[in-house]
Design an enzyme around this catalytic site. Structure first.
Site, mmCIF file in Angstrom:
data_model
loop_
_atom_site.group_PDB
_atom_site.id
_atom_site.type_symbol
_atom_site.label_atom_id
_atom_site.label_comp_id
_atom_site.label_asym_id
_atom_site.label_seq_id
_atom_site.Cartn_x
_atom_site.Cartn_y
_atom_site.Cartn_z
ATOM 1 N N CYS A 41 -23.130 3.937 -2.049
ATOM 2 C CA CYS A 41 -22.110 4.841 -1.495
ATOM 3 C C CYS A 41 -22.779 6.032 -0.782
ATOM 4 C CB CYS A 41 -21.194 5.345 -2.616
ATOM 5 S SG CYS A 41 -20.013 6.571 -2.002
ATOM 6 N N ASP A 94 0.837 -1.191 0.000
ATOM 7 C CA ASP A 94 0.000 0.000 0.000
ATOM 8 C C ASP A 94 0.878 1.248 0.000
ATOM 9 O OD1 ASP A 94 -2.261 1.523 0.103
ATOM 10 O OD2 ASP A 94 -2.486 1.412 2.280
ATOM 11 N N CYS A 135 -24.486 -5.112 -12.514
ATOM 12 C CA CYS A 135 -24.613 -4.738 -11.095
ATOM 13 C C CYS A 135 -24.130 -3.300 -10.866
ATOM 14 C CB CYS A 135 -23.784 -5.704 -10.254
ATOM 15 S SG CYS A 135 -23.693 -5.268 -8.508
ATOM 16 N N CYS A 181 -14.432 3.281 5.558
ATOM 17 C CA CYS A 181 -15.807 2.934 5.176
ATOM 18 C C CYS A 181 -15.732 1.656 4.343
ATOM 19 C CB CYS A 181 -16.413 4.081 4.356
ATOM 20 S SG CYS A 181 -17.927 3.676 3.461
ATOM 21 N N CYS A 197 -21.151 -5.662 -2.053
ATOM 22 C CA CYS A 197 -20.721 -6.358 -3.282
ATOM 23 C C CYS A 197 -21.041 -7.855 -3.185
ATOM 24 C CB CYS A 197 -19.219 -6.158 -3.503
ATOM 25 S SG CYS A 197 -18.638 -7.018 -4.987
ATOM 26 N N CYS A 210 -18.441 -7.742 -13.164
ATOM 27 C CA CYS A 210 -19.416 -6.867 -12.493
ATOM 28 C C CYS A 210 -20.754 -6.930 -13.223
ATOM 29 C CB CYS A 210 -18.932 -5.415 -12.480
ATOM 30 S SG CYS A 210 -17.795 -5.036 -11.141
ATOM 31 N N CYS A 264 -22.686 -1.118 -5.550
ATOM 32 C CA CYS A 264 -21.721 -0.276 -4.819
ATOM 33 C C CYS A 264 -21.963 1.204 -5.117
ATOM 34 C CB CYS A 264 -20.288 -0.674 -5.174
ATOM 35 S SG CYS A 264 -19.940 -0.724 -6.926
ATOM 36 N N CYS A 275 -14.796 10.658 -0.574
ATOM 37 C CA CYS A 275 -14.899 9.339 0.055
ATOM 38 C C CYS A 275 -14.746 9.456 1.579
ATOM 39 C CB CYS A 275 -13.824 8.437 -0.534
ATOM 40 S SG CYS A 275 -13.743 6.809 0.198
HETATM 41 S S1 SF4 Z 1 -21.077 -4.191 -6.101
HETATM 42 FE FE1 SF4 Z 1 -19.323 -5.466 -6.731
HETATM 43 S S2 SF4 Z 1 -20.070 -6.622 -8.518
HETATM 44 FE FE2 SF4 Z 1 -21.491 -4.937 -8.162
HETATM 45 S S3 SF4 Z 1 -20.728 -3.318 -9.502
HETATM 46 FE FE3 SF4 Z 1 -19.846 -2.992 -7.494
HETATM 47 S S4 SF4 Z 1 -17.862 -3.998 -7.578
HETATM 48 FE FE4 SF4 Z 1 -19.057 -4.793 -9.281
HETATM 49 S S1 SF4 Z 2 -15.458 3.617 0.785
HETATM 50 FE FE1 SF4 Z 2 -15.735 5.620 -0.230
HETATM 51 S S2 SF4 Z 2 -16.455 5.061 -2.262
HETATM 52 FE FE2 SF4 Z 2 -16.786 3.253 -0.989
HETATM 53 S S3 SF4 Z 2 -18.886 3.483 -0.208
HETATM 54 FE FE3 SF4 Z 2 -17.527 4.373 1.305
HETATM 55 S S4 SF4 Z 2 -17.512 6.554 0.778
HETATM 56 FE FE4 SF4 Z 2 -18.259 5.455 -1.021
#
Ligand code: SF4
Ligand code: SF4
Length: 313
Positions: A194, A130, A187, A237, A244, A184, A190, A210
């Site tokens: 958010c 990272d 879908c 978060c 997912c 994906c 996510c 974010c």
């Molecule tokens: S929730 Fe997972 S599978 Fe669905 S669009 Fe987001 S990353 Fe792709």
């Molecule tokens: S990690 Fe960031 S991009 Fe993902 S749901 Fe949380 S606020 Fe949104």
């Protein structure tokens, strides 16, 4: 010894060290990523994370990081916890439940490098966890470990996305792995879930919106315009990973260092509100929560809970 045998040895040792997946890619210029990274920075999606602007060339070409680099070895280490926090308490991202992953993974990468030197030869290499100069998701994708989901995370069809990504860049040639298709499909869970609408288009996260950025990276006050939107997230978060569908394949990690600490598991909202500097230092010694520190954590708790209009905040 042949290239396939080198690869087999490295894979076996990486798995023995606890990594769930390992893949290889040629250490080359990341052509596809270059315009994407440039645009992302130009749009200021990195907010006040000025370090993201540095090492632009190095991020795109590992040969500028390691002399004679030939292969990027990408590795995944599962951190999905067996036990979670109390649901009503201020929430900590699951990757931060235990000890700081940088130290844990660096130790493993050191061991892997040592193994390569002992069993293959005098291989020069450098470990990254990272770390700003390496686009770890792009390398993991190239190494066939998954695809980049619409939430910007690497998704592996066998284990989902709750893992750390690390790299060992070496001057040893290894057969590159084939990359994987994107599953994906249609879908958009996510993006829909958010809390701050930070996923502005598939695979593009405006980092400056974010919750992870606000609660971990931002040094100043969190903008009031986001008040009430954090859904109890106090450090990081996980929303876009929790929703997912591929994460139904997540299994609890075997790494004892990533297990939830007693305090994080037990503490109620009241306990979090009552943390003193002394309790913080004792409880979160060697934890990722040291990044925002005591003052940052207090700021986050206050900001997250103020939506409830708690009088004593
Ligand atoms: S929730 Fe997972 S599978 Fe669905 S669009 Fe987001 S990353 Fe792709
Ligand atoms: S990690 Fe960031 S991009 Fe993902 S749901 Fe949380 S606020 Fe949104």
């Amino acid at each position: 010894m042949s290239l396939p045998l080198y690869a087999k040895l490295i894979r076996e040792e990486a798995l023995r060290l606890g990594f769930s997946h390992v893949g290889f890619s040629k250490a080359d210029f990341l052509e596809e990523e270059a315009p994407r990274l440039e645009k992302w920075l130009a749009n200021n999606y990195h907010g006040k994370m000025a370090y993201m602007e540095r090492w632009f060339d190095k991020r795109l070409d590992p040969r500028l990081l390691v002399d004679g680099a030939k292969t990027v070895i990408s590795l995944l280490l599962n951190y999905f916890p067996a036990e979670m926090q109390q649901q009503d308490a201020p929430q900590i991202s699951k990757y931060a439940y235990g000890r700081d992953y940088h130290d844990v993974i660096k130790e493993k990468l050191k061991e892997l490098h040592f193994f390569i030197k002992a069993n293959i030869g005098d291989v020069n290499g450098r470990a990254f966890v990272d770390s700003a100069p390496v686009l770890d998701r792009a390398w993991a994708k190239k190494s066939g470990l998954g695809w980049i989901g619409k939430n910007g995370n690497l998704i592996n069809p066998k284990v989902g996305s709750f893992f750390f990504i690390a790299e060992l860049i070496v001057d040893l040639e290894l057969q590159p792995d084939a990359s994987m298709s994107d599953f994906c499909g249609t879908c958009t869970r996510c993006m829909d879930a958010c809390p701050t609408q930070a996923i502005i288009q598939p695979q593009v996260v405006d980092g400056s919106k974010c919750i992870s950025y606000f609660t971990i990276e931002l040094k100043e006050n969190i903008p009031e315009s986001y008040s009430g939107q954090f859904k109890n997230w106090t450090f990081g978060c996980d929303t876009c990973q929790d929703v997912c569908p591929w994460n139904k394949f997540s299994k609890p990690t075997n790494e004892k260092d990533f297990k939830i600490s007693g305090e994080i598991k037990e503490w109620s909202t009241k306990d979090w509100l009552e943390i003193t500097q002394e309790i913080f230092e004792t409880t979160f010694k060697g934890s990722p929560l040291q990044r925002p520190g005591f003052d940052g954590l207090k700021r986050n708790i206050k900001f997250t809970l103020q939506r409830d209009g708690k009088p004593d905040l």
